[in-house]
Design a protein around this motif. Sequence first.
Motif, PDB file in Angstrom:
ATOM      1  N   LEU A 192      85.175 -16.862  -8.738  1.00 53.39           N
ATOM      2  CA  LEU A 192      85.125 -17.509  -7.436  1.00 53.39           C
ATOM      3  C   LEU A 192      85.814 -16.622  -6.408  1.00 53.39           C
ATOM      4  N   PRO A 193      85.463 -16.752  -5.129  1.00 53.66           N
ATOM      5  CA  PRO A 193      86.114 -15.938  -4.099  1.00 53.66           C
ATOM      6  C   PRO A 193      87.613 -16.206  -4.040  1.00 53.66           C
ATOM      7  N   GLY A 194      88.396 -15.141  -3.865  1.00 50.49           N
ATOM      8  CA  GLY A 194      89.836 -15.264  -3.726  1.00 50.49           C
ATOM      9  C   GLY A 194      90.237 -15.509  -2.285  1.00 50.49           C
ATOM     10  N   PRO A 195      91.538 -15.677  -2.010  1.00 47.13           N
ATOM     11  CA  PRO A 195      92.011 -16.047  -0.664  1.00 47.13           C
ATOM     12  C   PRO A 195      91.725 -15.011   0.417  1.00 47.13           C
ATOM     13  N   ARG A 196      91.451 -13.762   0.049  1.00 49.57           N
ATOM     14  CA  ARG A 196      91.159 -12.730   1.038  1.00 49.57           C
ATOM     15  C   ARG A 196      89.658 -12.487   1.193  1.00 49.57           C
ATOM     16  N   HIS A 197      88.856 -13.341   0.572  1.00 50.39           N
ATOM     17  CA  HIS A 197      87.399 -13.216   0.653  1.00 50.39           C
ATOM     18  C   HIS A 197      86.859 -14.134   1.755  1.00 50.39           C
ATOM     19  N   PRO A 198      85.866 -13.713   2.527  1.00 52.86           N
ATOM     20  CA  PRO A 198      85.328 -14.544   3.617  1.00 52.86           C
ATOM     21  C   PRO A 198      84.822 -15.904   3.162  1.00 52.86           C
ATOM     22  N   ALA A 199      84.384 -16.005   1.914  1.00 48.32           N
ATOM     23  CA  ALA A 199      83.816 -17.265   1.426  1.00 48.32           C
ATOM     24  C   ALA A 199      84.849 -18.124   0.699  1.00 48.32           C
ATOM     25  N   TYR A 200      86.137 -17.801   0.836  1.00 49.90           N
ATOM     26  CA  TYR A 200      87.170 -18.518   0.082  1.00 49.90           C
ATOM     27  C   TYR A 200      87.190 -20.004   0.401  1.00 49.90           C
ATOM     28  N   ALA A 201      87.041 -20.354   1.656  1.00 48.85           N
ATOM     29  CA  ALA A 201      87.091 -21.773   2.059  1.00 48.85           C
ATOM     30  C   ALA A 201      85.998 -22.571   1.388  1.00 48.85           C
ATOM     31  N   ASP A 202      84.827 -21.947   1.197  1.00 50.37           N
ATOM     32  CA  ASP A 202      83.719 -22.664   0.575  1.00 50.37           C
ATOM     33  C   ASP A 202      83.953 -22.944  -0.901  1.00 50.37           C
ATOM     34  N   ALA A 203      84.860 -22.171  -1.524  1.00 47.07           N
ATOM     35  CA  ALA A 203      85.136 -22.350  -2.944  1.00 47.07           C
ATOM     36  C   ALA A 203      86.279 -23.297  -3.205  1.00 47.07           C
ATOM     37  N   ALA A 204      86.903 -23.811  -2.146  1.00 50.41           N
ATOM     38  CA  ALA A 204      88.039 -24.728  -2.311  1.00 50.41           C
ATOM     39  C   ALA A 204      87.574 -26.038  -2.920  1.00 50.41           C
ATOM     40  N   PRO A 205      88.488 -26.763  -3.617  1.00 45.58           N
ATOM     41  CA  PRO A 205      88.093 -28.026  -4.244  1.00 45.58           C
ATOM     42  C   PRO A 205      87.688 -29.067  -3.220  1.00 45.58           C
TER      43      PRO A 205
END
Length: 222
Positions: free
Chosen positions: A209-222
């Motif tokens: 899954l995208p990590g915190p420094r990846h642009p898509a990180y918010a989309d991978a949040a629970p």
Amino acid sequence: MTLSLSRLISMTTVAIATLLTGCAAPKAYDYTAFKQARPRSILVLPPVNESVDIKATHSLLSQSSRPLAEAGYYVLPVALVEETFRQNGLTQADDIHAVELKKLNDIFGADAVLYLNVKRYGSTYYVLGSATVVEAQARLVDTRTGTLLWDGKASASSEEGKSNNNGLVGMLITAVVQQVISSVTDQSHEIAGIASQRLLSVQSGKGLLPGPRHPAYADAAP
């Protein structure tokens, strides 16, 4: 023996059902634990080498940080990590993999630890050519709880995308050229980089899954 119409229909139905089952889409990966843990930093341990090439461990290790960083994670410098283990008397990957998670967390402070295994590494020669193949597996484990967050595997081969439509003479010439190139260059290292990228990059449905420094990180949040 003549089959009845009903028996024939029944057999056909079973065959179609079996075919459809075999072609079904693979089951989506369960990221529940990953999303709950939300790791920010990753400790990469030296890969356990199950191949016959002694270069496999450091080849894969040296090419593991980039895809993880591109995935949005902070990766502890692998050279510094390896030196820390060496200073403490641990030089073999198997021994390093056996270190308790709590100790890893106390020493390095990473949220998760990545265990790598090199299953195949190197070139195989045959009559009409050769193939360089690298296959690796990975497990990402939460250093605080010991929970498995993700696991995966990937491979790469020098034969991908090549065509064998050159005729026998063309195949023989190609085989000679390939073997010469393999003997004077470390093609396995290049293939290992491809396998590492496939294994550790962000991929829909099976990769990290995208990590915190990846642009898509918010989309991978629970």
